[in-house]
Design a protein around this motif. Structure first.
Motif, PDB file in Angstrom:
ATOM      1  N   TRP A 207      15.607  -4.765   4.255  1.00  0.00           N
ATOM      2  CA  TRP A 207      15.440  -6.033   4.617  1.00  0.00           C
ATOM      3  C   TRP A 207      13.676  -6.193   4.303  1.00  0.00           C
ATOM      4  CZ3 TRP A 207      18.308  -3.483   7.725  1.00  0.00           C
ATOM      5  CH2 TRP A 207      19.622  -3.876   8.115  1.00  0.00           C
TER       6      TRP A 207
ATOM      7  N   THR B 164      17.578 -16.531   7.832  1.00  0.00           N
ATOM      8  CA  THR B 164      18.210 -15.280   8.233  1.00  0.00           C
ATOM      9  C   THR B 164      18.392 -14.883   9.907  1.00  0.00           C
ATOM     10  OG1 THR B 164      16.729 -14.557   6.483  1.00  0.00           O
ATOM     11  CG2 THR B 164      18.133 -12.925   7.628  1.00  0.00           C
TER      12      THR B 164
ATOM     13  N   LEU C   2      13.743 -12.041   4.727  1.00  0.00           N
ATOM     14  CA  LEU C   2      13.989 -12.180   6.352  1.00  0.00           C
ATOM     15  C   LEU C   2      12.906 -13.565   6.572  1.00  0.00           C
ATOM     16  CD1 LEU C   2      13.286  -8.982   8.343  1.00  0.00           C
ATOM     17  CD2 LEU C   2      15.553 -10.323   8.233  1.00  0.00           C
TER      18      LEU C   2
ATOM     19  N   ASP D  91      21.407 -17.034  11.369  1.00  0.00           N
ATOM     20  CA  ASP D  91      22.623 -16.502  10.791  1.00  0.00           C
ATOM     21  C   ASP D  91      22.795 -15.075  11.420  1.00  0.00           C
ATOM     22  OD1 ASP D  91      22.956 -18.688   9.385  1.00  0.00           O
ATOM     23  OD2 ASP D  91      22.279 -17.916   7.508  1.00  0.00           O
ATOM     24  N   TRP D  92      22.033 -14.676  12.094  1.00  0.00           N
ATOM     25  CA  TRP D  92      22.270 -13.286  12.642  1.00  0.00           C
ATOM     26  C   TRP D  92      21.940 -13.159  13.945  1.00  0.00           C
ATOM     27  CZ3 TRP D  92      19.391  -8.367  10.656  1.00  0.00           C
ATOM     28  CH2 TRP D  92      19.880  -7.008  11.015  1.00  0.00           C
TER      29      TRP D  92
ATOM     30  N   LEU E 144      17.121  -7.843   1.495  1.00  0.00           N
ATOM     31  CA  LEU E 144      17.329  -9.224   2.041  1.00  0.00           C
ATOM     32  C   LEU E 144      16.215  -9.846   2.602  1.00  0.00           C
ATOM     33  CD1 LEU E 144      19.259 -11.405   2.655  1.00  0.00           C
ATOM     34  CD2 LEU E 144      19.986 -10.269   5.173  1.00  0.00           C
TER      35      LEU E 144
END
Length: 298
Positions: free
Chosen positions: A216, A14, A10, A17-18, A8
């Motif tokens: 990531w 990102t 970063l 959303d985290w 994923l």
């Protein structure tokens, strides 16, 4: 070579959303977590200072620095926010393994421990960390610099651990060449699984992987970050975020992006080269505030 598509990518979105573990408005320093930084040596005392500063800038509430006895007095003056513990040294300037005994209470009470920045004497360091692993069975550990060499002794970790090597350090751990490490996009994931550890493999593309197989990647061109002490700051950021309650993989991802964004921000002020590692932590609180989740507008 493995494909990088499994990772994923970063970026700021990102992270929004985290979000990091939430803090209430009445949160005190205890609720923001205790971080212990074990590092520094007679010739490299500043590495622990850089890491400790970054840990506090990342939001950790309480700080203990354990460092070489020869550096402890100066550390007291340089870091008035911390409790300082001086540890006995080997003739080569490292920390003696017996020094771990003086840390048992602070390590078991900590929410995260960083060990390694500024260490010297590789053999003594490995023995020190082996002993530390026995008293920190439940405490998240961030291993940096020479402390990572303990992996060659334990093989597979039995506790929460994050390692943060650059390609040269990873090559040493793996017994491979730096060029091969840099070309293998799956190296971090392979070693995370084999070692049962989170791995932050630093580079132009930094790759983060956890033991479950999640990956990531963060790509950024910030040449000024390639400077002495920059890695110590990153390790401190990760430890500070972990102390706040972020799982190691999240702390690693957030630390990498914050570190990169801080460097980019300073580069816009000073130019692409000539950044000082000690300037990076001061950029972090505002960046974290900017990355907080945005409330929906009704």
């Amino acid at each position: 070579m493995k494909e990088r598509d499994a990772a994923l990518q970063l970026d700021a979105r990102t992270l929004r959303d985290w979000p990091l573990p939430a803090l209430t408005g009445d949160a005190d320093k205890e609720s923001r977590g205790r971080v212990v930084v074990i590092g520094g040596s007679r010739e490299i005392p500043g590495a622990a200072l850089l890491a400790a500063t970054a840990a506090l800038r990342a939001g950790a509430g309480k700080l203990v620095i354990a460092t070489a006895q020869s550096a402890a007095a100066a550390m007291v003056m340089a870091m008035p926010e911390a409790r300082i513990i001086g540890l006995p040294e080997t003739p080569a300037g490292g920390l003696t393994p017996e020094g771990v005994d003086a840390l048992e209470d602070v390590v078991t009470a900590a929410d995260a421990v960083l060990v390694g920045p500024g260490f010297s004497d590789e053999d003594a360091t490995v023995q020190f960390v082996l002993r530390l692993l026995r008293i920190a069975a439940r405490t998240p550990l961030v291993l940096d610099a020479l402390a990572m060499n303990v992996q060659r002794e334990v093989g597979r970790f039995a506790q929460p651990v994050l390692l943060s090597p650059h390609a040269g350090e990873m090559a040493q751990l793996c017994g491979d060449s730096k060029d091969r490490i840099e070309c293998d996009a799956g190296c971090a994931a392979d070693k995370a699984s084999a070692w049962n550890a989170c791995v932050v493999l630093k580079g132009a593309v930094t790759r983060i992987a956890d033991p479950s197989g999640r990956q990531w990647a963060h790509e950024a061109s910030v040449p000024g970050l390639a400077t002495s002490g920059s890695g110590d700051v990153l390790a401190g950021l990760i430890a500070g975020l972990a102390a706040r309650g972020a799982p190691l993989e999240q702390a690693g991802c957030w630390g990498v992006v914050l570190h990169s964004m801080a460097g980019a921000r300073l580069s816009r002020t000073f130019g692409p080269l000539g950044l000082l590692a000690r300037e990076l932590p001061g950029e972090v609180p505002a960046l974290m505030h900017a990355l907080r989740p945005r409330r929906a507008v009704r």
